[in-house]
Every structure is written in structure tokens, then in C-alpha cells.
Design a protein around this motif. Structure first.
Motif, PDB file in Angstrom:
ATOM      1  N   LYS A 259       0.775  -1.089  -0.120  1.00 35.12           N
ATOM      2  CA  LYS A 259       0.174   0.041  -0.017  1.00 35.12           C
ATOM      3  C   LYS A 259       0.973   1.441  -0.032  1.00 35.12           C
ATOM      4  O   LYS A 259       0.597   2.302  -0.942  1.00 35.12           O
ATOM      5  N   GLU A 260       1.981   1.241   0.835  1.00 35.53           N
ATOM      6  CA  GLU A 260       3.002   2.278   0.929  1.00 35.53           C
ATOM      7  C   GLU A 260       3.417   2.622  -0.337  1.00 35.53           C
ATOM      8  O   GLU A 260       3.275   3.546  -0.939  1.00 35.53           O
ATOM      9  N   ARG A 261       3.986   1.448  -1.189  1.00 34.08           N
ATOM     10  CA  ARG A 261       4.741   1.511  -2.512  1.00 34.08           C
ATOM     11  C   ARG A 261       3.620   2.149  -3.252  1.00 34.08           C
ATOM     12  O   ARG A 261       3.835   2.938  -4.375  1.00 34.08           O
ATOM     13  N   GLU A 262       2.290   1.654  -3.263  1.00 32.82           N
ATOM     14  CA  GLU A 262       1.370   2.225  -4.464  1.00 32.82           C
ATOM     15  C   GLU A 262       1.150   3.695  -4.238  1.00 32.82           C
ATOM     16  O   GLU A 262       1.072   4.265  -5.082  1.00 32.82           O
ATOM     17  N   THR A 263       0.968   4.216  -3.045  1.00 33.66           N
ATOM     18  CA  THR A 263       0.873   5.540  -2.831  1.00 33.66           C
ATOM     19  C   THR A 263       2.088   6.408  -3.019  1.00 33.66           C
ATOM     20  O   THR A 263       1.894   7.392  -3.996  1.00 33.66           O
ATOM     21  N   LEU A 264       3.340   5.979  -3.012  1.00 33.09           N
ATOM     22  CA  LEU A 264       4.485   6.425  -3.447  1.00 33.09           C
ATOM     23  C   LEU A 264       4.680   6.549  -5.081  1.00 33.09           C
ATOM     24  O   LEU A 264       4.942   7.617  -5.768  1.00 33.09           O
ATOM     25  N   GLU A 265       4.125   5.376  -5.736  1.00 27.73           N
ATOM     26  CA  GLU A 265       4.321   5.164  -7.192  1.00 27.73           C
ATOM     27  C   GLU A 265       3.350   6.207  -7.749  1.00 27.73           C
ATOM     28  O   GLU A 265       3.446   6.938  -8.602  1.00 27.73           O
ATOM     29  N   ASN A 266       2.126   6.295  -7.197  1.00 28.80           N
ATOM     30  CA  ASN A 266       1.093   7.299  -7.604  1.00 28.80           C
ATOM     31  C   ASN A 266       1.746   8.828  -7.695  1.00 28.80           C
ATOM     32  O   ASN A 266       1.404   9.573  -8.633  1.00 28.80           O
ATOM     33  N   ARG A 267       2.102   9.273  -6.337  1.00 32.63           N
ATOM     34  CA  ARG A 267       2.697  10.622  -6.405  1.00 32.63           C
ATOM     35  C   ARG A 267       3.838  10.862  -7.173  1.00 32.63           C
ATOM     36  O   ARG A 267       4.024  11.853  -7.817  1.00 32.63           O
ATOM     37  N   LEU A 268       4.760   9.747  -7.256  1.00 31.97           N
ATOM     38  CA  LEU A 268       5.738   9.771  -8.517  1.00 31.97           C
ATOM     39  C   LEU A 268       5.382   9.987  -9.830  1.00 31.97           C
ATOM     40  O   LEU A 268       5.790  10.924 -10.399  1.00 31.97           O
ATOM     41  N   MET A 269       4.150   9.535 -10.238  1.00 31.80           N
ATOM     42  CA  MET A 269       3.321   9.818 -11.543  1.00 31.80           C
ATOM     43  C   MET A 269       3.260  11.185 -11.477  1.00 31.80           C
ATOM     44  O   MET A 269       3.625  11.644 -12.721  1.00 31.80           O
ATOM     45  N   GLU A 270       2.455  11.549 -10.613  1.00 30.22           N
ATOM     46  CA  GLU A 270       1.969  13.163 -10.593  1.00 30.22           C
ATOM     47  C   GLU A 270       3.288  14.110 -10.763  1.00 30.22           C
ATOM     48  O   GLU A 270       3.328  14.998 -11.434  1.00 30.22           O
ATOM     49  N   CYS A 271       4.461  13.787 -10.103  1.00 31.28           N
ATOM     50  CA  CYS A 271       5.553  14.583  -9.984  1.00 31.28           C
ATOM     51  C   CYS A 271       6.062  14.461 -11.457  1.00 31.28           C
ATOM     52  O   CYS A 271       6.604  15.420 -12.079  1.00 31.28           O
ATOM     53  N   MET A 272       6.153  13.067 -12.000  1.00 35.68           N
ATOM     54  CA  MET A 272       6.902  13.259 -13.526  1.00 35.68           C
ATOM     55  C   MET A 272       5.976  13.952 -14.323  1.00 35.68           C
ATOM     56  O   MET A 272       6.609  14.688 -15.339  1.00 35.68           O
ATOM     57  N   ASP A 273       4.444  13.988 -14.411  1.00 38.70           N
ATOM     58  CA  ASP A 273       3.576  14.689 -15.020  1.00 38.70           C
ATOM     59  C   ASP A 273       3.975  16.228 -15.137  1.00 38.70           C
ATOM     60  O   ASP A 273       4.177  16.804 -16.023  1.00 38.70           O
ATOM     61  N   THR A 274       4.413  16.659 -13.934  1.00 36.25           N
ATOM     62  CA  THR A 274       4.322  17.930 -13.566  1.00 36.25           C
ATOM     63  C   THR A 274       5.807  18.529 -14.098  1.00 36.25           C
ATOM     64  O   THR A 274       5.997  19.324 -14.578  1.00 36.25           O
ATOM     65  N   TRP A 275       6.894  17.271 -13.758  1.00 34.45           N
ATOM     66  CA  TRP A 275       8.088  17.796 -14.465  1.00 34.45           C
ATOM     67  C   TRP A 275       8.034  17.896 -15.853  1.00 34.45           C
ATOM     68  O   TRP A 275       8.884  18.831 -16.673  1.00 34.45           O
ATOM     69  N   GLU A 276       7.165  17.005 -16.612  1.00 38.35           N
ATOM     70  CA  GLU A 276       7.268  16.864 -18.009  1.00 38.35           C
ATOM     71  C   GLU A 276       6.542  18.434 -18.549  1.00 38.35           C
ATOM     72  O   GLU A 276       7.272  18.854 -19.459  1.00 38.35           O
ATOM     73  N   GLU A 277       5.646  18.682 -17.885  1.00 40.50           N
ATOM     74  CA  GLU A 277       4.745  20.106 -18.170  1.00 40.50           C
ATOM     75  C   GLU A 277       5.682  21.432 -18.061  1.00 40.50           C
ATOM     76  O   GLU A 277       5.996  22.191 -18.649  1.00 40.50           O
ATOM     77  N   LEU A 278       6.389  21.226 -16.716  1.00 39.42           N
ATOM     78  CA  LEU A 278       7.552  22.417 -16.450  1.00 39.42           C
ATOM     79  C   LEU A 278       8.782  22.478 -17.475  1.00 39.42           C
ATOM     80  O   LEU A 278       9.269  23.704 -17.671  1.00 39.42           O
ATOM     81  N   SER A 279       9.026  21.383 -18.143  1.00 40.75           N
ATOM     82  CA  SER A 279      10.323  21.353 -18.983  1.00 40.75           C
ATOM     83  C   SER A 279      10.025  21.321 -20.394  1.00 40.75           C
ATOM     84  O   SER A 279      10.932  21.717 -21.167  1.00 40.75           O
ATOM     85  N   CYS A 280       8.661  21.238 -20.578  1.00 39.63           N
ATOM     86  CA  CYS A 280       8.364  21.496 -22.070  1.00 39.63           C
ATOM     87  C   CYS A 280       8.732  22.852 -22.538  1.00 39.63           C
ATOM     88  O   CYS A 280       8.520  23.806 -21.791  1.00 39.63           O
TER      89      CYS A 280
END
Length: 280
Positions: A259-280
Motif C-alpha cells: 500500500k505504501e509503495r502504491e501511494t509513492l508510485e502514484n505520487r511519483l507519476m504525478e511529479c513526473m507529469d508536473t516535471w514534463e509540463e514544466l520542462s516543455c
């Protein structure tokens, strides 16, 4: 994760550098703690030509009983007397299947596959797709099979002009984002021409505001990159705990870690999306 790109861009070279078959011209390859890597190369399968299929798996994994070996072979479409075929008598597709069967039994948590669908018939591709979807570790592969990528990839890395561009989705998602990128590139070219003229007219105060906005954007990128690094470290530490013999016997602790890993993975995906938007 699928690595895609035009022929000759260096996709297979990247895989071989990861597996220390080639040495990098510059930089280093760092493998995470607890990562066990296994490599599949369509052209360099490690098979004993004189073995039967049964012997090939038995020799590689002596802890497997006869029933388990027969079940694994059946899962890869080798049934009944097929188990006693000699490796040397197999077709290219059959060799691919037995190599993939060995790979899936290897105990690795990071599989690196180079063109895994080459020479496979439709049934064999379905088996591989299902094996990847149910695999609990990480799979990183090169493929030109768009349907296969669309069915199995949750992340795309495009190798283009000596750089890697990341897309957090399957092949359809990649295509949609690629179209947006091409359109955006054309818009930016026009904006650049306009900017060349308008820059000369910018007041000192406007230039100052523009620089402040740029600094703010970079600070946001630095912040999200730091969080991504922290999340990846936490996930890696959870993966290390999975390898602890005591924890592996504790179902309650395993559920808590999952459960902890799933929560971290979901947050990681959100961060990667944000990073991609900021880096464009």
C-alpha cells in the motif's frame, strides 16, 4: 517501459551498455540497490543445443520439480511430447519462447529485452504480453511492434537527436503528445521570430519580470526533481525490504509495504507529469 526511435539511433546500444556488453564512451551506469537484472537478446540466446526443453529448464533451475517444469513449458505452448524436443530442432519462434520461459524463471526484478517479439507468432506474442502484464518487477524493452508496445508499456522513452524524451503512457498516448509537440514546435518558431522583434522593444522593467519568471520556473523544476529523487529512494528502500526473509513471511507487513509503495508510485507519476509540463 518501451525504448523507441528510428533505426540507427542507438537503442540496442543503450541496452548493451546497461548489461555491460558495451562500455559507455562517457558517464556511468548506476544500478539500484537490490536490483537483479536479466537480459534477453534475440540473437544471443544462451541455449544448449543438445538439451531437450525439459533438460534446459531443469539444468538452469534445479530446484524446480517435474510438475513445475511441465507447467512452465505448457504456459509457453510446449505441451506433452514437446518437452522432449531437442533445442537444435526448434524454430526461431520456439527458441524465442523457451528463452523467454527461462528469463521469467530467473528471479530477476529488472528484465531488459531487445526486440522480444521478433520471430514470435501471434499466440507466442499473447503469452509474452500476459507475462509482462503480470510480472511484478520492471521491464525495459526495445520494440518496433506498435501493437505490442500499446498493450504492455506504461511509459515510453523516445530516443531522438541523441536525447531521451519521456512520455508517461502507452503508444497511443505517445502519438497524441508527439502531435502536440510538433504543433508546439511550429508555434514556437513563429513566436521566436516575433520575439526577436519584440525583445528589442522590451523595457528594462519587462526584461526583469521575464527573468524573474524564468527563475521561478527553474526553482519549481529543481523542487520537483528533488521530490522525484526522494520518492524513488523511498520506493527502492521498500523493494529492499521485500527481499528480507523475515518480512517475506509476514503477510500483514507485505500488505502494508504494498500500500505504501502504491501511494509513492502514484505520487511519483504525478511529479513526473508536473516535471514534463514544466520542462516543455
Amino acid at each position: 517501459m518501451a525504448l523507441i526511435g528510428d533505426n540507427g539511433t542507438g537503442k540496442t546500444t543503450i541496452l548493451k551498455i546497461l548489461n555491460e556488453i558495451y562500455q559507455p564512451d562517457a558517464g556511468v551506469v548506476k544500478v539500484g540497490t537490490g536490483v537483479i537484472m536479466s537480459y534477453y537478446d534475440q540473437e544471443q540466446q544462451e541455449l544448449n543445443e543438445e538439451n531437450t526443453l525439459f533438460e534446459e529448464l531443469q539444468n538452469a533451475y534445479s530446484d524446480l520439480n517435474n510438475t513445475k517444469i511441465r507447467n512452465v513449458l505448457a504456459a509457453f505452448l510446449f505441451t506433452k511430447d514437446d518437452a522432449f524436443k531437442k533445442i537444435k530442432s526448434l524454430s526461431g519462434g520456439e527458441r524465442g519462447r523457451i528463452s523467454l520461459a527461462k528469463l521469467m524463471l530467473s528471479g530477476a526484478n529488472f528484465l531488459v529485452l531487445d526486440e522480444p517479439t521478433n520471430h514470435l507468432d501471434m499466440d507466442s506474442k499473447d503469452i509474452l504480453e500476459n507475462a509482462i502484464k503480470s510480472y511484478s518487477g520492471t521491464v525495459f524493452y526495445v520494440s518496433h511492434d506498435r501493437y505490442f508496445i500499446n498493450q504492455t508499456a506504461t511509459r515510453i522513452l523516445e530516443l531522438r537527436d541523441g536525447q531521451l524524451f519521456q512520455y508517461l503512457g502507452n503508444y497511443d498516448y505517445y502519438l497524441s503528445k508527439k502531435d502536440e509537440r510538433v504543433y508546439q514546435s511550429e508555434v514556437e518558431k513563429k513566436d521566436d521570430k516575433i520575439q526577436e522583434v519584440s525583445d528589442t522593444k522590451l523595457s528594462w522593467e519587462e526584461q526583469k519580470k521575464a527573468e524573474a519568471k524564468k527563475r521561478k520556473r527553474q526553482n519549481e523544476i529543481n523542487k520537483i526533481e528533488k521530490e522525484i529523487e526522494e520518492l524513488e529512494t523511498k520506493i527502492s528502500k521498500i523493494d529492499e525490504q521485500y527481499l528480507d526473509p523475515e518480512i517475506s513471511k509476514n503477510s500483514a507487513k507485505l500488505n502494508e509495504l504494498a500500500k505504501e509503495r502504491e501511494t509513492l508510485e502514484n505520487r511519483l507519476m504525478e511529479c513526473m507529469d508536473t516535471w514534463e509540463e514544466l520542462s516543455c
